[in-house]
Design an enzyme around this catalytic site. Sequence first.
Site, PDB file in Angstrom:
ATOM      1  N   LYS A 141       0.812  -1.215   0.000  1.00  0.00           N
ATOM      2  CA  LYS A 141       0.000   0.000   0.000  1.00  0.00           C
ATOM      3  C   LYS A 141       0.849   1.271   0.000  1.00  0.00           C
ATOM      4  O   LYS A 141       0.496   2.260  -0.644  1.00  0.00           O
ATOM      5  CB  LYS A 141      -0.970   0.006   1.176  1.00  0.00           C
ATOM      6  N   THR A 142       1.976   1.248   0.708  1.00  0.00           N
ATOM      7  CA  THR A 142       2.829   2.440   0.756  1.00  0.00           C
ATOM      8  C   THR A 142       3.345   2.781  -0.635  1.00  0.00           C
ATOM      9  O   THR A 142       3.403   3.952  -1.034  1.00  0.00           O
ATOM     10  CB  THR A 142       4.010   2.215   1.720  1.00  0.00           C
ATOM     11  N   GLN A 175      -7.205  -4.764  10.017  1.00  0.00           N
ATOM     12  CA  GLN A 175      -6.097  -4.349  10.867  1.00  0.00           C
ATOM     13  C   GLN A 175      -6.463  -3.157  11.751  1.00  0.00           C
ATOM     14  O   GLN A 175      -5.594  -2.428  12.218  1.00  0.00           O
ATOM     15  CB  GLN A 175      -4.875  -4.005  10.015  1.00  0.00           C
ATOM     16  N   ARG A 210       2.717 -10.348  10.391  1.00  0.00           N
ATOM     17  CA  ARG A 210       4.051  -9.725  10.469  1.00  0.00           C
ATOM     18  C   ARG A 210       5.120 -10.710  10.013  1.00  0.00           C
ATOM     19  O   ARG A 210       6.237 -10.313   9.686  1.00  0.00           O
ATOM     20  CB  ARG A 210       4.393  -9.297  11.907  1.00  0.00           C
ATOM     21  N   ASP A 226      -3.847   7.666   4.703  1.00  0.00           N
ATOM     22  CA  ASP A 226      -3.319   6.320   4.938  1.00  0.00           C
ATOM     23  C   ASP A 226      -3.900   5.770   6.246  1.00  0.00           C
ATOM     24  O   ASP A 226      -4.297   6.530   7.135  1.00  0.00           O
ATOM     25  CB  ASP A 226      -1.787   6.389   5.022  1.00  0.00           C
ATOM     26  N   GLU A 227      -3.939   4.458   6.376  1.00  0.00           N
ATOM     27  CA  GLU A 227      -4.427   3.781   7.594  1.00  0.00           C
ATOM     28  C   GLU A 227      -5.803   4.317   7.999  1.00  0.00           C
ATOM     29  O   GLU A 227      -6.062   4.624   9.170  1.00  0.00           O
ATOM     30  CB  GLU A 227      -3.426   3.961   8.753  1.00  0.00           C
TER      31      GLU A 227
END
Length: 662
Positions: free
Chosen positions: A35-36, A252, A597, A221-222
């Site tokens: 996504k980044t 998340q 992770r 973002d997020e």
Amino acid sequence: MNLQDEINQLNPMQKKAVLNTEGPMLVLAGAGSGKTRVITVRTAHILNLGTSPENVLAVTFTNKSAQEMKRRVSSLLGRGNSKGLMVSTFHSLCLSILRNNAKHIGYKNNFSIFDTSDQLSVIRNILSDIKFVDKNFKADSILEKISLMKNTDPLNQTNPLSKYDPLYDVLEILFPRYEETIKTLNSMDFDDLIVNTIKLFKGNPEVLEKYSNKYRYIMVDEYQDTNTVQYQLIKLLAHPRENLCVVGDDDQSVYAWRGANPGNILNFEKDYPDAVVIPLEQNYRSTGNILTVANSVIKNNKKRMEKTLWTDKGQGAKVYIMKASDEIDEAQWTVQRISTLALEKTLQYESFAIMYRANIFSKLFEAELRNLRIPYTVIGGTSYFDRKEIRDIIAYLKLIANTDDSVSLLRIANIPRRGLGNTTINQLKEHADNNNISLFNAFAASNNPHAVEFTELIHHYKEIFATGKDMHTALTSLIKEIDYNEYIYSLYKSNTIAMKRIENVTGFVDTVERFSGDGAIMLTELLERLALNDNPFESKEEHVGVTLISLHSAKGLEFPVVFISGVEDGIIPHKKSVVITGGLEEERRLFYVGVTRAMHMLFLTYTSFRKKYGKSSPSMTSAFIDELPKAAIKYVNRNEDNAMEDDQAVKAHMERIRKILG
């Protein structure tokens, strides 16, 4: 790599998200889906189409993310072509708006930013003034409710408690006094930065129009971590163009305890009926078995947007599940496994992470790592801002920047000791209240020479800091003039402790130099950078050795090998989750975050018995373990025959280690 090459390397869904620049869009970005990269390339693409950098706003949740995004965009377009691009956190964005418009809501532009300690001081003073002495009510629990009021209902700020709640009446009396007090001190707390920006926009349409016209393209973002006031802020800024791209993953969303509302992302299509929704499901981080486990767990949540992570990396190792006899056995087995894998797989210790539900669980792992002389780093230690010596120096800087800040003044009026005892200070406070003047002005007009000398010191350094030049030298001079190091030595009987405290002060001065940079910088701007930075005191050096980290702190990180400990009922999921609406689903999301992770290997551990309140009690396996697919997992138990294939190698390796360590 140039921009077009970068776009060509994107997968079809990533490319679709980058090339769709107009109108509302939700990029539903699964864990590890890049996504980044999508946000960065999309920003560069919008600028490359001819949009001025000043017309683009990207909002992230950490300064580190903002800086990294700026760096990546610059590398794609060249530094000059992205100059003026606004990439910031919510608080930094609002602060920049308020600094230029504070007068519209009754503040001076040099207002201070109150941190938690400052807020607690104000609350305790108010409780003392109203003679409230019930020790069952802690100042921090009252502060929590104040924050809830501001973030839930920013304009009306109605009492969120039931009238039958013992705190209801206290909050009714205290909240308006708290608000009046900090405004009188020309200060805002962190919640105010966003709340007051909304008030500014609602009360001054021309100011809102100015910024909504300025930011023609907005990215967040997020988005799953946004709360009510952040949601309202973005909705105001995005109107009427609605060129709004939000990126996030409802699976998340793990910060409900601090106000995050996953409904913001779940209801995006209702808020923006014309929105394009683009799911990113290809995972570039983890192997197949890890993703199978992750997908199998999270699908049990009912309130979620459908998505299934997949990878072309192959199945990889199975997810190992270890049942230890107790927490000591769990820690020993985990650390022994790390030692063996590091040797056999030739992995650096930095490749490993041990994750747990709360920081309290780190101690046994630390002990075992020390026993085997394995280096490690614990993430989530004491903040420098909580250290007395740092708070003292910052209070001096805050008072120099804003002499209305009586909270900072009261902290340092007699630090180091200068003959201003409690009796004198209380008399000056009373004089200030009776004459409706600031406490600083009461000090300045006092007949007490020590009080006058103190204000002269502050005025002297106000002139020095006003130049904005050489903050390092100015701060060093201040510390020397007040003889702060000698004051520290006088406080502690141990020279070792005193020297450590002085080292902290020296480190802070170095941090000021780093944050102020080479050019001139105003003191208010320096204080902003220190207050809003994620962790301004964190070393620039890489973390050393095995990472010990809580599941909440691990969000956004990745490690080749991950151990998640305490996968037991009452821990993961937390015991409180059963009584909180949506609590179990949030706990499942937290577990999902931990699982995703892991890049190559994942170990889950739980115990038969665990010490609770000083007594060993039976443990129950987490319900999340029952949700795992049998084909993707392998159980490990030292007392049974189905141990890992390399258990003999583990034993042989540990024997060699013990001999080496004597």
